[in-house]
Write a protein that holds these residues in place. Structure first.
Motif, PDB file in Angstrom:
ATOM      1  N   LYS A   1     -95.511 -94.490  15.883  1.00  0.00           N
ATOM      2  CA  LYS A   1     -94.193 -95.129  15.744  1.00  0.00           C
ATOM      3  C   LYS A   1     -93.243 -94.217  14.950  1.00  0.00           C
ATOM      4  CE  LYS A   1     -92.114 -99.323  13.867  1.00  0.00           C
ATOM      5  NZ  LYS A   1     -92.352-100.565  13.137  1.00  0.00           N
TER       6      LYS A   1
ATOM      7  N   TYR B   1     -99.241 -96.399  13.478  1.00  0.00           N
ATOM      8  CA  TYR B   1     -98.064 -96.257  12.624  1.00  0.00           C
ATOM      9  C   TYR B   1     -97.489 -94.830  12.705  1.00  0.00           C
ATOM     10  CZ  TYR B   1     -95.220 -96.550   8.395  1.00  0.00           C
ATOM     11  OH  TYR B   1     -94.193 -96.518   7.497  1.00  0.00           O
TER      12      TYR B   1
ATOM     13  N   GLN C   1    -104.922 -98.352  12.522  1.00  0.00           N
ATOM     14  CA  GLN C   1    -103.641 -98.739  11.914  1.00  0.00           C
ATOM     15  C   GLN C   1    -102.774 -97.519  11.633  1.00  0.00           C
ATOM     16  OE1 GLN C   1    -105.265-100.875   8.562  1.00  0.00           O
ATOM     17  NE2 GLN C   1    -105.161-102.859   9.611  1.00  0.00           N
TER      18      GLN C   1
ATOM     19  N   ASP D   1     -95.655-100.303   7.561  1.00  0.00           N
ATOM     20  CA  ASP D   1     -96.233-101.378   8.368  1.00  0.00           C
ATOM     21  C   ASP D   1     -96.893-102.434   7.479  1.00  0.00           C
ATOM     22  OD1 ASP D   1     -97.002-101.620  11.510  1.00  0.00           O
ATOM     23  OD2 ASP D   1     -98.435-102.666  10.219  1.00  0.00           O
TER      24      ASP D   1
END
Ligand code: FAD
Length: 534
Positions: A414, A411, A407, A435
């Motif tokens: 991004k 993230y 995760q 997120d």
């Protein structure tokens, strides 16, 4: 900017570490721009790639991790430069990553995904083995194959899986806590595992039957006829359903501090050769034991659990002879355990010391903000190496797990990509929102062969015990469900077995619906709770 001739290569994005966080970060950048200029440096010759990702709920994903050679990763992602090397220095002012081999790479944004290292108790001792990566598991398998008795230290996921997976060896499992697997599950779930998997044969109670010490708050045996009670720790407990419990067990006294079990089910061995890698290997994922033959010298496996015990010292046995153990381990109560091997599965420390200029705490890791940025410009961090230093949502917290490494890696990718875009197009800048996966802690794993789903504050982490209310449903060998409620609003859940309830309970945690009108029916097996909240 370094002169052209001094630099091995220039990249928009650099990622340090080929574990699940680093690879997820790279993959996320490639999602945005398949042609992005990316450098991935990894000291391990393999990368970890998440495959067969199945979404179980809004925040919960199940996936398989594959180890792939660096080369095959490069073949698939041709725009990525993959370097097998150890990063020796990161110079943030010059935007340079320097490897031990002396190569210099310039970047615009870099993400540190260097993972964590095991805290091996008594490092350097010949008879002590830690579990961290493929190589350490291969070494462990080799040592186990010659062992008759092992002392296991640690009470987290790895220790729990070790007890389940290893065969043909006696295990003395010394744990600091009052129940097994306490890092993940409550004493009730621990008791469920013991009764389902460890108590079939020979549940003997040897000499040391000191006062009972397993917390009774969630002991499923205790709740057979209890409709509502208050545990010793002040948490109200309601047992809705418990079935198939041994009448024998329910009539017994509570578990003693020291118990002995024999595992009845011995799994077949896979017997595959494990892969060789260097000393900076990535941390293993949930299937770390799948490809190795963890079998000792004995026919059966006996497991002895020593509650609230710590190992305070070890020494090599000076006496020799056929019936002498090579290593003697001293516990905090003065007792001495003789064994062939000590297995240390006692947690990890983030690999952050190389990056001292990033704000950090040695045990916590490199601090990141809510966009995975460190305190240093253009330096990001993700996975086991970092500490998310933002105000967490009520139902989320950090645990160094594979799920969170993925995760955070995604993230961070991004965030790095958007930041680079914003620099190129400042008039069109996009802010990044935290997120959704950080709204609710969620994790799926397997313990003792059972699917285990952990949601939100599954152990009541940080909640006021006086206000907590637990609902429990337990069917031996099948399922164990625990709901943690505060003012009749769901705060967390432990779901063991194939309950199919993860989505429903995740929604109830996220929505904070008042559940007082449902009361104990929430876990009534005759009511289809999923339909209720559809
Ligand atoms: P890692 O996977 O550790 O990757 C770090 C990477 O950085 C590696 O590629 C390494 O080579 C590289 N690196 C480090 N230093 C340098 C350097 N100086 N230069 C270049 N490269 C460097 N989690 C679960 O969710 N479920 C489980 O069941 C589970 N079981 C586990 C069992 C075991 C035995 C272990 C050890 C861990 C387990 N975990 C489990 C935890 C999980 O494996 C980690 O949380 C996760 O792998 C962390 O990913 P990461 O990418 O942050 O770090």
């Amino acid at each position: 900017m370094e002169p052209e001739e001094c630099v091995t290569g220039r990249y928009t994005f650099a990622v340090i570490g080929g574990g699940i966080a680093g690879v997820s970060c790279v993959e996320q950048i490639l999602e945005f721009d398949p042609e992005a200029s990316i450098l991935l440096i990894s000291s391990s010759p393999v990368v970890k790639v998440a495959t067969q990702v199945t979404r179980l709920s809004k925040t919960l994903e199940d996936f398989i991790v594959l180890e792939k050679p660096l080369k095959s990763f490069k073949d698939v992602h041709q725009s990525v430069r993959v370097v097998h090397g150890v990063v020796a220095e990161l110079l943030p002012e010059q935007h340079l990553v320097i490897t031990k081999a002396g190569e210099k790479f310039q970047y615009k944004k870099v993400c540190i995904c260097a993972g964590a290292s095991p805290k091996v108790l008594f490092p350097g001792w010949e008879h002590v083995v830690g579990i961290r990566d493929t190589e350490s598991v291969a070494q462990l398998a080799q040592r186990i194959s010659k062992a008759r008795k092992v002392l296991l230290l640690g009470n987290g996921g790895i220790a729990t899986e070790f007890v389940h997976e290893v065969t043909g060896v006696d295990i003395v499992w010394a744990i600091k806590d009052k129940s097994i697997s306490a890092h993940f599950v409550d004493p009730g779930a621990a008791e469920f595992f013991i009764q389902s998997k460890l108590s079939n044969i020979n549940a003997s109670q040897p000499g040391d039957t000191a006062s009972p010490n397993i917390s009774t708050s969630c002991d499923p045996c205790e709740h057979v006829s209890t409709s509502a009670s208050t545990s010793g720790e002040g948490v109200a407990v309601t047992s809705v359903q418990t079935t198939e419990l041994d009448s024998d067990t329910t009539s017994k006294n509570l578990p003693s501090k020291r118990r002995k079990y024999t595992i009845s089910s011995i799994l077949p061995d896979s017997g595959k050769e494990s892969q060789k890698q260097d000393s900076f290997g990535s941390a293993l994922g949930p299937d770390w034991h799948q490809n190795v033959n963890l079998k000792g010298q004995n026919l059966l496996k006996n497991v002895e659990i020593l509650y609230e015990k710590e190992c305070v010292g070890i020494r090599t046995n000076e006496s020799t002879g056929a019936d002498m153990w090579p290593v003697l381990a001293e516990l905090n109560d003065g007792s001495v355990i003789g064994c062939d091997l000590v297995v240390s599965a006692t947690g990890v420390s983030p690999n952050c010391s190389l990056f001292k200029y990033c704000e950090q705490e040695i045990e916590k890791g490199i601090f990141t903000d809510d966009a995975m940025r460190t305190s240093v410009k253009d330096v990001y961090a993700a996975g086991d190496v970092c500490f998310p230093n933002w105000t967490w949502s009520k139902h989320w917290f950090q645990m160094r797990l594979w799920t969170q490494a993925r995760q955070m890696g995604l993230y961070a990718g991004k965030s790095m990509f958007l930041s680079a875009q914003n620099e190129l197009n400042p008039d069109d800048a996009t802010e990044i929102d935290l997120d959704f996966c950080f709204e609710c802690f969620s994790h799926v794993t397997r313990f003792f062969g059972f699917k285990v789903v952990l949601l939100g504050l599954f152990n009541g982490q940080g909640l006021d015990k006086a206000k907590q209310h637990l609902l429990i449903r337990c069917t031996k060998n099948l399922e164990y469900i625990k709901l943690v409620l505060e003012d009749w609003r769901l705060q967390g859940a432990i779901l063991i077995g194939d309950t199919g309830l993860e989505e429903t309970f995740e929604n109830l945690i996220l929505n904070q619906v008042d559940l007082s009108s449902y009361g104990e029916d929430l876990l009534n097996p005759d009511i289809d709770i999923e339909d209720y909240f559809d």
